[in-house]
Write a protein that holds these residues in place. Structure first.
Motif, PDB file in Angstrom:
ATOM      1  N   PRO A 198       0.816  -1.233   0.000  1.00 18.73           N
ATOM      2  CA  PRO A 198       0.000   0.000   0.000  1.00 18.73           C
ATOM      3  C   PRO A 198       0.841   1.269   0.000  1.00 18.73           C
ATOM      4  O   PRO A 198       0.467   2.258  -0.633  1.00 18.73           O
ATOM      5  N   LEU A 201       2.102   1.889  -3.546  1.00 24.21           N
ATOM      6  CA  LEU A 201       1.085   2.042  -4.590  1.00 24.21           C
ATOM      7  C   LEU A 201       1.112   3.425  -5.252  1.00 24.21           C
ATOM      8  O   LEU A 201       1.005   3.511  -6.484  1.00 24.21           O
ATOM      9  N   PRO A 202       1.247   4.526  -4.488  1.00 23.03           N
ATOM     10  CA  PRO A 202       1.308   5.829  -5.179  1.00 23.03           C
ATOM     11  C   PRO A 202       2.451   5.917  -6.186  1.00 23.03           C
ATOM     12  O   PRO A 202       2.267   6.424  -7.299  1.00 23.03           O
ATOM     13  N   GLU A 269      -6.238   6.547  -9.721  1.00 23.93           N
ATOM     14  CA  GLU A 269      -5.452   7.018  -8.585  1.00 23.93           C
ATOM     15  C   GLU A 269      -6.346   7.607  -7.501  1.00 23.93           C
ATOM     16  O   GLU A 269      -6.145   7.362  -6.315  1.00 23.93           O
ATOM     17  N   ARG A 270      -7.334   8.401  -7.904  1.00 22.97           N
ATOM     18  CA  ARG A 270      -8.238   8.992  -6.913  1.00 22.97           C
ATOM     19  C   ARG A 270      -9.017   7.922  -6.163  1.00 22.97           C
ATOM     20  O   ARG A 270      -9.276   8.057  -4.963  1.00 22.97           O
ATOM     21  N   ALA A 272      -8.139   4.551  -5.898  1.00 22.50           N
ATOM     22  CA  ALA A 272      -7.269   3.617  -5.177  1.00 22.50           C
ATOM     23  C   ALA A 272      -6.599   4.266  -3.980  1.00 22.50           C
ATOM     24  O   ALA A 272      -6.259   3.570  -3.003  1.00 22.50           O
ATOM     25  N   LEU A 273      -6.390   5.575  -4.023  1.00 23.99           N
ATOM     26  CA  LEU A 273      -5.694   6.270  -2.940  1.00 23.99           C
ATOM     27  C   LEU A 273      -6.641   7.158  -2.142  1.00 23.99           C
ATOM     28  O   LEU A 273      -6.221   8.175  -1.577  1.00 23.99           O
ATOM     29  N   TRP A 275      -7.776   6.585   0.622  1.00 24.08           N
ATOM     30  CA  TRP A 275      -7.430   6.493   2.040  1.00 24.08           C
ATOM     31  C   TRP A 275      -6.387   7.514   2.449  1.00 24.08           C
ATOM     32  O   TRP A 275      -6.171   7.743   3.645  1.00 24.08           O
ATOM     33  N   ARG A 276      -5.722   8.147   1.479  1.00 26.93           N
ATOM     34  CA  ARG A 276      -4.678   9.106   1.832  1.00 26.93           C
ATOM     35  C   ARG A 276      -5.296  10.419   2.299  1.00 26.93           C
ATOM     36  O   ARG A 276      -6.069  11.044   1.580  1.00 26.93           O
ATOM     37  N   LEU A 279      -4.709  13.611   0.014  1.00 25.67           N
ATOM     38  CA  LEU A 279      -5.123  13.561  -1.388  1.00 25.67           C
ATOM     39  C   LEU A 279      -6.057  14.720  -1.677  1.00 25.67           C
ATOM     40  O   LEU A 279      -7.052  14.921  -0.992  1.00 25.67           O
TER      41      LEU A 279
END
Length: 282
Positions: A198, A201-202, A269-270, A272-273, A275-276, A279
């Motif tokens: 994880p 991943l970015p 990306e928006r 899948a990520l 959780w950041r 973001l």
């Protein structure tokens, strides 16, 4: 005591004033500023069209924008552009599937194991410096002049960005997160699954964006190899007949494919990520 109350009141009003400054005055102003970025492009097109109409730019040098639009419409109606676009998309899809899969696999081997890095990284660093044009004759000798060398070039171009970014992401995992995972009882497999991957991943998605661009650049080179269909074939055929309008149409198609591919990865990306916490959405 009154001075203290005044200072406290000013501090309480500060966030509200800040929001008023940051918030756009109205929706119309915000929408207008959004379109200002296209002003320079429109000016260039108008100057281009004016120079063509005045005879300052010969059609053999560069066709006028209106001619290019008309040519694109003719190619769409005749089915020539959709057919060649479909062929090019098939080559890119096959090359990306092989290249991205290879890049991810090699990055995992090199990033998760010191022995794997010793085996994989040095050859990858050497291969990525080889110019594509120098590989074309070798690929023709190996794979012939059919679809195989074209797909191989696209695969090669898309594998290295994914490998480099994902490898860096794996090795850049925060040691504090690794230690926290161990405290919670995660073994090596659990750390890789819940912490390392994880966290990487970015970087991997950034590599995918680069890979899509490299795949399209590789396709331009690949479709010079005895192609009988594809956007590259369309451009080469137009070059022989001095059709600059068709050449520009092909270049615009390549540019739009790159733009759409980047937008697709941004959407992934928006999601899948999400959780950041840092973001930026919108």
């Amino acid at each position: 005591m009154s001075d203290t109350h005044a200072i406290g009141a000013r501090r309480a009003l500060a966030p509200a004033r800040l929001r008023e400054v940051v918030r756009p005055s109205n929706g119309a102003g915000f929408g207008l500023s959004r379109y200002k970025r296209f002003a320079s492009s429109i000016v260039i097109l108008l100057l281009w069209q004016g120079a063509s109409m005045a005879g300052l730019i010969a059609p053999r040098t560069l066709a006028a924008p209106t001619t290019i639009v008309a040519t694109a419409w003719e190619l769409i109606l005749s089915g020539e552009l959709p057919h060649n676009l479909f062929v090019s998309l098939g080559r890119v899809a096959a090359g990306l599937l092989i290249g991205v899969s290879s890049g991810v696999t090699l990055a995992l081997i090199a990033g998760l194991s010191k022995r794997g890095e010793e085996i994989v990284d040095a050859p990858m660093q050497m291969l990525r410096t080889l110019p594509f044009l120098a590989l074309v004759p070798l690929f023709i000798l190996w794979f012939g002049i059919g679809e195989a060398p074209k797909i191989a070039l696209v695969s090669l171009g898309s594998a290295f960005p994914v490998y480099l970014t994902l490898f860096a992401g794996i090795r850049g995992t925060d040691p504090k997160l690794m230690e926290a995972g161990r405290v919670f009882g995660l073994d090596r497999a659990g750390l890789i699954r819940h912490v390392v991957l994880p966290g990487a991943l970015p970087s991997g998605l950034v590599g995918l964006r680069y890979a899509l661009g490299s795949a399209l650049l590789s396709l331009v080179i690949a479709e010079q190899i005895n192609a009988t269909a594809g956007i590259g074939f369309l451009i080469n055929d137009a070059r022989d007949f001095l059709r600059t309008d068709v050449i520009v149409v092909g270049l615009v198609v390549y540019a739009l494919l790159g733009l759409l591919a980047d937008a697709l990865v941004r959407t992934v990306e928006r999601r899948a990520l999400a959780w950041r916490p840092n973001l930026i959405k919108g």
